[in-house]
Design a protein around this motif. Structure first.
Motif, PDB file in Angstrom:
ATOM      1  N   ARG A   1       0.824  -1.207   0.000  1.00  0.00           N
ATOM      2  CA  ARG A   1       0.000   0.000   0.000  1.00  0.00           C
ATOM      3  C   ARG A   1       0.859   1.258   0.000  1.00  0.00           C
ATOM      4  O   ARG A   1       0.589   2.212  -0.749  1.00  0.00           O
ATOM      5  CB  ARG A   1      -0.928  -0.009   1.226  1.00  0.00           C
ATOM      6  CG  ARG A   1      -1.818   1.223   1.350  1.00  0.00           C
ATOM      7  CD  ARG A   1      -2.783   1.059   2.513  1.00  0.00           C
ATOM      8  NE  ARG A   1      -2.083   0.766   3.748  1.00  0.00           N
ATOM      9  CZ  ARG A   1      -1.490   1.685   4.508  1.00  0.00           C
ATOM     10  NH1 ARG A   1      -1.530   2.969   4.147  1.00  0.00           N
ATOM     11  NH2 ARG A   1      -0.889   1.341   5.625  1.00  0.00           N
ATOM     12  N   LEU A   2       1.911   1.277   0.803  1.00  0.00           N
ATOM     13  CA  LEU A   2       2.806   2.435   0.821  1.00  0.00           C
ATOM     14  C   LEU A   2       3.531   2.600  -0.505  1.00  0.00           C
ATOM     15  O   LEU A   2       3.763   3.725  -0.961  1.00  0.00           O
ATOM     16  CB  LEU A   2       3.816   2.287   1.965  1.00  0.00           C
ATOM     17  CG  LEU A   2       3.238   2.354   3.379  1.00  0.00           C
ATOM     18  CD1 LEU A   2       4.330   2.084   4.403  1.00  0.00           C
ATOM     19  CD2 LEU A   2       2.579   3.708   3.630  1.00  0.00           C
ATOM     20  N   HIS A   3       3.863   1.485  -1.126  1.00  0.00           N
ATOM     21  CA  HIS A   3       4.534   1.578  -2.432  1.00  0.00           C
ATOM     22  C   HIS A   3       3.603   2.156  -3.494  1.00  0.00           C
ATOM     23  O   HIS A   3       4.019   2.982  -4.322  1.00  0.00           O
ATOM     24  CB  HIS A   3       5.022   0.193  -2.859  1.00  0.00           C
ATOM     25  CG  HIS A   3       5.680   0.171  -4.194  1.00  0.00           C
ATOM     26  ND1 HIS A   3       6.916   0.755  -4.441  1.00  0.00           N
ATOM     27  CD2 HIS A   3       5.271  -0.339  -5.387  1.00  0.00           C
ATOM     28  CE1 HIS A   3       7.239   0.586  -5.709  1.00  0.00           C
ATOM     29  NE2 HIS A   3       6.257  -0.077  -6.295  1.00  0.00           N
ATOM     30  N   LYS A   4       2.351   1.741  -3.488  1.00  0.00           N
ATOM     31  CA  LYS A   4       1.396   2.300  -4.443  1.00  0.00           C
ATOM     32  C   LYS A   4       1.122   3.772  -4.172  1.00  0.00           C
ATOM     33  O   LYS A   4       0.997   4.571  -5.109  1.00  0.00           O
ATOM     34  CB  LYS A   4       0.091   1.502  -4.391  1.00  0.00           C
ATOM     35  CG  LYS A   4       0.223   0.083  -4.911  1.00  0.00           C
ATOM     36  CD  LYS A   4      -1.098  -0.660  -4.811  1.00  0.00           C
ATOM     37  CE  LYS A   4      -0.967  -2.081  -5.325  1.00  0.00           C
ATOM     38  NZ  LYS A   4      -2.255  -2.825  -5.215  1.00  0.00           N
ATOM     39  N   GLU A   5       1.031   4.142  -2.878  1.00  0.00           N
ATOM     40  CA  GLU A   5       0.772   5.540  -2.547  1.00  0.00           C
ATOM     41  C   GLU A   5       1.944   6.441  -2.906  1.00  0.00           C
ATOM     42  O   GLU A   5       1.752   7.640  -3.136  1.00  0.00           O
ATOM     43  CB  GLU A   5       0.456   5.662  -1.058  1.00  0.00           C
ATOM     44  CG  GLU A   5      -0.869   5.039  -0.657  1.00  0.00           C
ATOM     45  CD  GLU A   5      -1.113   5.145   0.828  1.00  0.00           C
ATOM     46  OE1 GLU A   5      -0.200   5.640   1.533  1.00  0.00           O
ATOM     47  OE2 GLU A   5      -2.207   4.743   1.299  1.00  0.00           O
ATOM     48  N   SER A   6       3.146   5.901  -2.949  1.00  0.00           N
ATOM     49  CA  SER A   6       4.303   6.735  -3.281  1.00  0.00           C
ATOM     50  C   SER A   6       4.285   7.200  -4.731  1.00  0.00           C
ATOM     51  O   SER A   6       4.964   8.164  -5.087  1.00  0.00           O
ATOM     52  CB  SER A   6       5.590   5.952  -3.003  1.00  0.00           C
ATOM     53  OG  SER A   6       5.687   4.818  -3.852  1.00  0.00           O
ATOM     54  N   TRP A   7       3.520   6.499  -5.591  1.00  0.00           N
ATOM     55  CA  TRP A   7       3.434   6.892  -6.996  1.00  0.00           C
ATOM     56  C   TRP A   7       2.294   7.869  -7.279  1.00  0.00           C
ATOM     57  O   TRP A   7       2.160   8.348  -8.403  1.00  0.00           O
ATOM     58  CB  TRP A   7       3.255   5.648  -7.874  1.00  0.00           C
ATOM     59  CG  TRP A   7       4.471   4.794  -7.918  1.00  0.00           C
ATOM     60  CD1 TRP A   7       4.771   3.752  -7.098  1.00  0.00           C
ATOM     61  CD2 TRP A   7       5.577   4.910  -8.819  1.00  0.00           C
ATOM     62  NE1 TRP A   7       5.980   3.198  -7.415  1.00  0.00           N
ATOM     63  CE2 TRP A   7       6.499   3.896  -8.478  1.00  0.00           C
ATOM     64  CE3 TRP A   7       5.871   5.777  -9.881  1.00  0.00           C
ATOM     65  CZ2 TRP A   7       7.699   3.727  -9.166  1.00  0.00           C
ATOM     66  CZ3 TRP A   7       7.063   5.587 -10.557  1.00  0.00           C
ATOM     67  CH2 TRP A   7       7.960   4.590 -10.204  1.00  0.00           C
ATOM     68  N   LEU A   8       1.444   8.140  -6.274  1.00  0.00           N
ATOM     69  CA  LEU A   8       0.322   9.047  -6.474  1.00  0.00           C
ATOM     70  C   LEU A   8       0.771  10.503  -6.340  1.00  0.00           C
ATOM     71  O   LEU A   8       1.789  10.797  -5.691  1.00  0.00           O
ATOM     72  CB  LEU A   8      -0.783   8.750  -5.461  1.00  0.00           C
ATOM     73  CG  LEU A   8      -1.396   7.340  -5.522  1.00  0.00           C
ATOM     74  CD1 LEU A   8      -2.408   7.161  -4.404  1.00  0.00           C
ATOM     75  CD2 LEU A   8      -2.025   7.075  -6.889  1.00  0.00           C
ATOM     76  N   ALA A   9       0.000  11.397  -6.957  1.00  0.00           N
ATOM     77  CA  ALA A   9       0.309  12.824  -6.868  1.00  0.00           C
ATOM     78  C   ALA A   9       0.016  13.333  -5.458  1.00  0.00           C
ATOM     79  O   ALA A   9      -0.918  12.870  -4.789  1.00  0.00           O
ATOM     80  CB  ALA A   9      -0.517  13.615  -7.886  1.00  0.00           C
TER      81      ALA A   9
END
Length: 241
Positions: A200-208
């Motif tokens: 989840r943290l990895h996916k959130e790191s790619w969000l604006a």
């Protein structure tokens, strides 16, 4: 003359009849054996399935048995993998085993033996082309009881098992961690919650990056103040001294 020719023709006919009778008897025997196999398989399906599985497994082992060229290719690949690493991070067990095999291969003391279902790689004391007396004398040859001690690898089902086990964690130098406490030398696999959190943290790191309302209002006020200060500096420059 004619009688001799007649006797020879009778002998040839007798041999042909004997050969034909033998072939017919052989064919009938095979036919009866096949019939018994079919009838026995129908009457005992479990036993027939076990025998068929054993025969199929034996054929698969013979077909996938690695050969000498496969061992050399695997050895070269493992040596290249270790060569890409710094000596400080190589696993001592992996490096020592590969260096020993390469040395024996360069000396011509590495040999391959096929045993039907599996293959063996073993070492010898001398190269086969050596002309020394110790290498040629049959009385000084190594006895068969010492062969298990000279086996270096076993090839079975398309793999070299000893080589693969020695190359496990080949890029981890255990000597670097021997001074750590015992609980720090062993790592446990992450739990399901930790894996989900990391993903989840990895996916959130790619969000604006999203800004809150207060941050937006403060940003607007800062921009207005900057524009007012810029206008004041421009007016001061335009006012004559």
């Amino acid at each position: 003359m004619a009688s001799a020719i007649g006797q020879r023709s009778h002998a040839d006919l007798g041999a042909d009849e004997h050969c034909g009778a033998w072939c017919r008897g052989l064919g009938s025997d095979y036919k009866e054996a096949c019939r018994e196999i079919v009838v026995g398989s129908w009457e005992r399906p479990v036993k027939a399935s076990v025998y068929a599985s054993l025969l199929g497994g034996a054929w698969a082992c013979c077909y996938t048995k690695p050969d000498h060229s496969s061992f050399e290719a695997t050895l070269l690949e493992c040596s290249n993998q270790l060569g890409l690493l710094s000596p400080w991070i190589r696993n001592g067990t992996s490096d020592g085993h590969i260096q020993t095999l390469v040395k024996l291969r360069n000396e011509g003391r590495l040999h391959h033996a096929s045993l039907g279902l599996l293959s063996l790689v073993y070492r010898s004391d001398y190269d086969p082309d050596t002309t020394l007396y110790e290498a040629r004398c049959s009385n000084l040859s190594v006895p068969w009881k010492e062969l298990p001690q000279r086996v270096l690898d076993v090839g079975f089902v398309g793999r070299w098992w000893v080589l693969n086990s020695k190359m496990k964690d080949y890029d981890v130098n255990e000597v670097e961690f021997k001074h750590l406490p015992p609980h720090m030398q062993v790592t446990s696999p992450p739990s399901v919650q930790e894996v989900d959190r990391s993903e989840r943290l990895h996916k959130e790191s790619w969000l604006a990056l999203k800004m809150g309302e207060e941050e937006k209002e403060a940003d607007v006020v800062d921009r207005k103040e900057e524009s007012i200060s810029e206008e004041g500096r421009v007016k001061e420059k335009q006012t004559p001294a």
